[in-house]
Design a protein around this motif. Structure first.
Motif, PDB file in Angstrom:
ATOM      1  N   MET A 128     -15.630  -5.370   3.072  1.00 11.53           N
ATOM      2  CA  MET A 128     -15.085  -6.652   1.899  1.00 11.53           C
ATOM      3  C   MET A 128     -13.427  -8.061   2.279  1.00 11.53           C
ATOM      4  O   MET A 128     -13.441  -8.249   1.934  1.00 11.53           O
ATOM      5  CB  MET A 128     -15.352  -6.344   0.567  1.00 11.53           C
ATOM      6  N   LYS A 129     -12.474  -6.382   1.643  1.00 13.35           N
ATOM      7  CA  LYS A 129     -11.346  -6.771   2.233  1.00 13.35           C
ATOM      8  C   LYS A 129     -10.643  -7.759   3.422  1.00 13.35           C
ATOM      9  O   LYS A 129     -10.293  -8.780   3.345  1.00 13.35           O
ATOM     10  CB  LYS A 129     -10.411  -5.669   1.769  1.00 13.35           C
ATOM     11  N   GLY A 130     -11.790  -7.063   4.195  1.00 17.80           N
ATOM     12  CA  GLY A 130     -11.463  -7.735   5.895  1.00 17.80           C
ATOM     13  C   GLY A 130     -11.854  -9.160   5.811  1.00 17.80           C
ATOM     14  O   GLY A 130     -11.594 -10.231   5.941  1.00 17.80           O
ATOM     15  N   ASP A 131     -12.946  -9.139   5.243  1.00 21.34           N
ATOM     16  CA  ASP A 131     -13.539 -10.300   5.105  1.00 21.34           C
ATOM     17  C   ASP A 131     -12.639 -11.933   4.225  1.00 21.34           C
ATOM     18  O   ASP A 131     -12.453 -12.797   4.378  1.00 21.34           O
ATOM     19  CB  ASP A 131     -14.964 -10.594   4.409  1.00 21.34           C
ATOM     20  N   SER A 132     -12.123 -11.063   2.996  1.00 17.31           N
ATOM     21  CA  SER A 132     -11.075 -11.889   1.885  1.00 17.31           C
ATOM     22  C   SER A 132     -10.205 -12.461   3.020  1.00 17.31           C
ATOM     23  O   SER A 132      -9.330 -13.854   3.072  1.00 17.31           O
ATOM     24  CB  SER A 132     -11.092 -10.913   1.039  1.00 17.31           C
ATOM     25  N   LYS A 133      -9.329 -11.063   4.012  1.00 24.44           N
ATOM     26  CA  LYS A 133      -7.863 -11.210   4.667  1.00 24.44           C
ATOM     27  C   LYS A 133      -8.498 -12.652   5.873  1.00 24.44           C
ATOM     28  O   LYS A 133      -8.028 -13.333   5.741  1.00 24.44           O
ATOM     29  CB  LYS A 133      -7.477 -10.119   5.131  1.00 24.44           C
ATOM     30  N   ARG A 134      -9.830 -12.291   6.615  1.00 23.12           N
ATOM     31  CA  ARG A 134      -9.962 -13.099   7.264  1.00 23.12           C
ATOM     32  C   ARG A 134     -10.448 -14.630   7.265  1.00 23.12           C
ATOM     33  O   ARG A 134      -9.983 -15.497   7.857  1.00 23.12           O
ATOM     34  CB  ARG A 134     -11.642 -12.658   8.440  1.00 23.12           C
ATOM     35  N   ARG A 135     -11.099 -14.093   6.001  1.00 25.76           N
ATOM     36  CA  ARG A 135     -11.263 -16.156   5.207  1.00 25.76           C
ATOM     37  C   ARG A 135      -9.709 -16.693   5.040  1.00 25.76           C
ATOM     38  O   ARG A 135      -9.241 -18.371   5.148  1.00 25.76           O
ATOM     39  CB  ARG A 135     -12.023 -15.908   3.741  1.00 25.76           C
ATOM     40  N   ARG A 136      -9.081 -16.011   4.074  1.00 22.79           N
ATOM     41  CA  ARG A 136      -7.737 -16.811   3.789  1.00 22.79           C
ATOM     42  C   ARG A 136      -7.064 -17.399   5.526  1.00 22.79           C
ATOM     43  O   ARG A 136      -6.182 -18.818   5.180  1.00 22.79           O
ATOM     44  CB  ARG A 136      -6.684 -15.682   3.561  1.00 22.79           C
ATOM     45  N   GLN A 137      -6.808 -16.607   6.166  1.00 22.83           N
ATOM     46  CA  GLN A 137      -6.305 -17.029   7.657  1.00 22.83           C
ATOM     47  C   GLN A 137      -7.117 -18.110   8.448  1.00 22.83           C
ATOM     48  O   GLN A 137      -7.050 -19.114   8.943  1.00 22.83           O
ATOM     49  CB  GLN A 137      -6.918 -15.680   8.840  1.00 22.83           C
ATOM     50  N   ILE A 138      -8.858 -18.112   8.559  1.00 23.47           N
ATOM     51  CA  ILE A 138      -9.418 -19.475   8.591  1.00 23.47           C
ATOM     52  C   ILE A 138      -9.088 -21.186   7.869  1.00 23.47           C
ATOM     53  O   ILE A 138      -8.764 -21.413   8.295  1.00 23.47           O
ATOM     54  CB  ILE A 138     -10.983 -19.193   9.028  1.00 23.47           C
ATOM     55  N   ILE A 139      -8.911 -20.805   6.762  1.00 27.14           N
ATOM     56  CA  ILE A 139      -8.090 -21.713   5.478  1.00 27.14           C
ATOM     57  C   ILE A 139      -6.961 -21.514   6.325  1.00 27.14           C
ATOM     58  O   ILE A 139      -6.546 -22.949   5.537  1.00 27.14           O
ATOM     59  CB  ILE A 139      -8.420 -20.875   4.168  1.00 27.14           C
ATOM     60  N   GLY A 140      -5.822 -20.621   6.427  1.00 30.32           N
ATOM     61  CA  GLY A 140      -5.040 -21.009   6.497  1.00 30.32           C
ATOM     62  C   GLY A 140      -4.229 -21.931   7.460  1.00 30.32           C
ATOM     63  O   GLY A 140      -3.269 -22.569   8.045  1.00 30.32           O
ATOM     64  N   ILE A 141      -5.085 -21.927   8.622  1.00 28.07           N
ATOM     65  CA  ILE A 141      -5.030 -22.633   9.985  1.00 28.07           C
ATOM     66  C   ILE A 141      -5.616 -23.774   9.790  1.00 28.07           C
ATOM     67  O   ILE A 141      -5.424 -24.686  10.571  1.00 28.07           O
ATOM     68  CB  ILE A 141      -5.607 -21.264  10.831  1.00 28.07           C
ATOM     69  N   LEU A 142      -6.489 -24.202   8.840  1.00 30.83           N
ATOM     70  CA  LEU A 142      -7.454 -24.886   8.788  1.00 30.83           C
ATOM     71  C   LEU A 142      -6.301 -26.301   8.252  1.00 30.83           C
ATOM     72  O   LEU A 142      -5.723 -26.955   8.462  1.00 30.83           O
ATOM     73  CB  LEU A 142      -8.549 -25.296   8.449  1.00 30.83           C
ATOM     74  N   PHE A 143      -5.545 -25.964   6.943  1.00 32.49           N
ATOM     75  CA  PHE A 143      -5.337 -26.092   6.223  1.00 32.49           C
ATOM     76  C   PHE A 143      -3.685 -26.848   7.259  1.00 32.49           C
ATOM     77  O   PHE A 143      -3.294 -27.591   7.110  1.00 32.49           O
ATOM     78  CB  PHE A 143      -4.197 -25.308   5.089  1.00 32.49           C
ATOM     79  N   ALA A 144      -3.482 -25.571   7.863  1.00 32.05           N
ATOM     80  CA  ALA A 144      -1.880 -26.344   9.053  1.00 32.05           C
ATOM     81  C   ALA A 144      -2.717 -27.344   9.816  1.00 32.05           C
ATOM     82  O   ALA A 144      -1.921 -28.255  10.418  1.00 32.05           O
ATOM     83  CB  ALA A 144      -2.043 -24.680   9.217  1.00 32.05           C
ATOM     84  N   MET A 145      -3.560 -26.865  10.631  1.00 29.28           N
ATOM     85  CA  MET A 145      -3.712 -28.310  11.799  1.00 29.28           C
ATOM     86  C   MET A 145      -3.735 -29.692  10.783  1.00 29.28           C
ATOM     87  O   MET A 145      -3.386 -30.202  11.534  1.00 29.28           O
ATOM     88  CB  MET A 145      -4.726 -27.969  11.452  1.00 29.28           C
ATOM     89  N   THR A 146      -4.509 -29.490   9.646  1.00 26.73           N
ATOM     90  CA  THR A 146      -4.407 -31.035   8.916  1.00 26.73           C
ATOM     91  C   THR A 146      -3.278 -31.329   8.148  1.00 26.73           C
ATOM     92  O   THR A 146      -3.029 -32.596   8.697  1.00 26.73           O
ATOM     93  CB  THR A 146      -5.363 -30.498   7.182  1.00 26.73           C
ATOM     94  N   VAL A 147      -2.119 -30.375   7.852  1.00 29.89           N
ATOM     95  CA  VAL A 147      -0.762 -30.535   7.007  1.00 29.89           C
ATOM     96  C   VAL A 147      -0.201 -31.588   8.427  1.00 29.89           C
ATOM     97  O   VAL A 147       0.695 -32.146   8.492  1.00 29.89           O
ATOM     98  CB  VAL A 147      -0.160 -29.788   6.587  1.00 29.89           C
ATOM     99  N   TYR A 148      -0.360 -30.205   9.793  1.00 29.57           N
ATOM    100  CA  TYR A 148       0.788 -31.119  10.768  1.00 29.57           C
ATOM    101  C   TYR A 148      -0.442 -32.729  11.628  1.00 29.57           C
ATOM    102  O   TYR A 148       1.038 -33.529  11.490  1.00 29.57           O
ATOM    103  CB  TYR A 148       0.331 -29.929  12.181  1.00 29.57           C
TER     104      TYR A 148
END
Length: 164
Positions: free
Chosen positions: A1-21
């Protein structure tokens, strides 16, 4: 469960970074083209976007500045995030920290890496105009140096603020 949450944050963070960039980098191109009255259209290219201009209405100097505007805006934004990394790293929201972390990486490193090495594999992009302002080898060395300096800055000054 914790790994899923971390992975989800990473994916959202990367997508956010691409959008902001893209908003910052292409937004700077867009605003400068609007200022000059040379904006033609926004082109969607796979995962990216491109601001198309009426080239014939621009001098070489204007085209060079147009091509430099995106990288400069992204780098300046990355430096703002680096300067704020102490405060951002103390946010309670893990998702917010992930978004700020990946945005800092994208804004500080993407253009220097692309404009020093990767552009030769993708048709030039912004380097096509930047070379109108300075010799291409000089520009590549400048952006390569920025990549090294920004990488060091990120590892030594920004990353520790997110690790605490």
């Amino acid at each position: 469960m914790k790994g899923d949450s971390k992975r989800r944050r990473q994916i959202i963070g990367i997508l956010f970074a691409m959008t902001v960039y893209y908003i910052i980098h292409e937004g700077a191109h867009f605003l400068y083209a609007l200022y000059l009255g040379t904006f033609q259209q926004i082109r969607f290219l796979g995962l990216g976007i491109q601001i198309a201009v009426y080239r014939e209405r621009m001098s070489n100097l204007q085209l060079g500045i147009f091509c430099l505007a995106g990288p400069v805006a992204a780098l300046l934004s990355g430096y703002v995030l680096a300067a704020c990394s102490g405060r951002l790293g103390r946010m309670k929201s893990r998702l917010g920290k992930a978004c700020a972390y990946y945005a800092a990486i994208a804004l500080m490193l993407a253009d220097p890496l692309y404009l020093s090495v990767l552009y030769v594999f993708f048709g030039g992009g912004d380097m096509n105009g930047i070379r109108l302002l300075m010799p291409e080898t000089g520009a590549r060395l400048l952006f390569g140096g920025l990549f090294v300096v920004n990488g060091w800055l990120f590892l030594k000054k920004v990353l520790p603020n997110y690790q605490n």
